[in-house]
Design an enzyme around this catalytic site. Structure first.
Site, PDB file in Angstrom:
ATOM      1  N   HIS A  53      77.748  35.229  27.801  1.00 52.88           N
ATOM      2  CA  HIS A  53      77.825  34.626  29.222  1.00 52.88           C
ATOM      3  C   HIS A  53      76.829  33.938  29.290  1.00 52.88           C
ATOM      4  O   HIS A  53      75.460  34.053  28.545  1.00 52.88           O
ATOM      5  CB  HIS A  53      77.824  35.735  30.385  1.00 52.88           C
ATOM      6  CG  HIS A  53      79.106  36.327  30.506  1.00 52.88           C
ATOM      7  ND1 HIS A  53      79.369  36.869  31.780  1.00 52.88           N
ATOM      8  CD2 HIS A  53      80.288  36.456  29.571  1.00 52.88           C
ATOM      9  CE1 HIS A  53      80.650  37.465  31.444  1.00 52.88           C
ATOM     10  NE2 HIS A  53      81.294  37.302  30.251  1.00 52.88           N
ATOM     11  N   GLU A  55      74.513  33.642  31.400  1.00 51.97           N
ATOM     12  CA  GLU A  55      73.237  34.200  31.878  1.00 51.97           C
ATOM     13  C   GLU A  55      72.441  35.133  30.659  1.00 51.97           C
ATOM     14  O   GLU A  55      71.248  34.983  30.628  1.00 51.97           O
ATOM     15  CB  GLU A  55      73.326  35.178  32.960  1.00 51.97           C
ATOM     16  CG  GLU A  55      74.130  34.538  34.269  1.00 51.97           C
ATOM     17  CD  GLU A  55      75.537  34.441  34.347  1.00 51.97           C
ATOM     18  OE1 GLU A  55      76.151  34.755  35.302  1.00 51.97           O
ATOM     19  OE2 GLU A  55      76.123  34.230  33.235  1.00 51.97           O
ATOM     20  N   CYS A  83      78.383  38.389  36.932  1.00 49.20           N
ATOM     21  CA  CYS A  83      79.427  39.695  36.962  1.00 49.20           C
ATOM     22  C   CYS A  83      78.394  41.030  36.994  1.00 49.20           C
ATOM     23  O   CYS A  83      77.271  40.738  36.731  1.00 49.20           O
ATOM     24  CB  CYS A  83      80.394  39.550  35.811  1.00 49.20           C
ATOM     25  SG  CYS A  83      79.162  39.820  34.012  1.00 49.20           S
ATOM     26  N   CYS A  86      76.201  40.833  33.724  1.00 48.63           N
ATOM     27  CA  CYS A  86      74.770  39.983  33.771  1.00 48.63           C
ATOM     28  C   CYS A  86      73.844  40.217  34.928  1.00 48.63           C
ATOM     29  O   CYS A  86      72.786  40.145  34.707  1.00 48.63           O
ATOM     30  CB  CYS A  86      75.538  38.723  34.114  1.00 48.63           C
ATOM     31  SG  CYS A  86      76.493  37.694  32.586  1.00 48.63           S
TER      32      CYS A  86
END
EC number: 3.5.4.33
Length: 154
Positions: A53, A55, A83, A86
């Site tokens: 992801h 992040e 999410c 993260c």
């Protein structure tokens, strides 16, 4: 020091992710002096890695550049509510402030769903600011998924 949003840079990363066929999410890490020290867009498909992801990738790059697993005094700008995975990484990295654009009712882990920062097991809670350039973040995501649905209808 005057506040300066770095959401534009995160949106640029989201657009680049969309151009690679990734879900358009971008993130940038900013140091205490207001300088961008890392930036990333989603790369889950490209890297065949469900943890890639934006992040996570930006946090990894910032930690590597600093030579530490902690980013005390750093801020994170991301185009979509993180999410749960993260959000946990953000807490572990000791990010000072989290700024995000669009809310994520389906998979968010900050204000929606798991609400990671509200759990007693969460050792660090950043200051959270939402809705910065929310319309632009939402528009990118909606356009991306509309295009994907259109492509599958052919």
């Amino acid at each position: 020091m005057t506040f300066k949003s770095h959401m534009r840079a995160a949106l640029d990363e989201a657009r680049a992710a969309a151009g690679r066929g990734e879900v358009p999410v971008g993130a940038v890490v900013v140091d205490a002096e207001g300088q961008i020290v890392a930036r990333a867009g989603n790369r889950t498909r490209e890297l065949s890695d469900p943890t890639a992801h934006a992040e996570i990738l930006a946090l990894r790059a910032a930690c590597a550049a600093k030579g530490s697993e902690r980013l005390v005094g750093h801020d994170l700008y991301v185009t979509l509510e993180p999410c749960a995975m993260c959000a946990s990484a953000i807490a572990a990295a000791r990010i000072a402030r989290l700024y995000y654009a669009a809310s994520d009712p389906k998979s968010g882990g900050v204000a929606q769903g798991a609400r990671v920062f509200t759990h007693p097991q969460c050792h660090h809670v950043p200051d959270v600011y939402d809705g910065i350039a929310a319309r632009e973040g939402e528009t990118l995501l909606k356009a991306f998924f509309q295009d994907r649905r259109r492509d599958t209808d052919l």
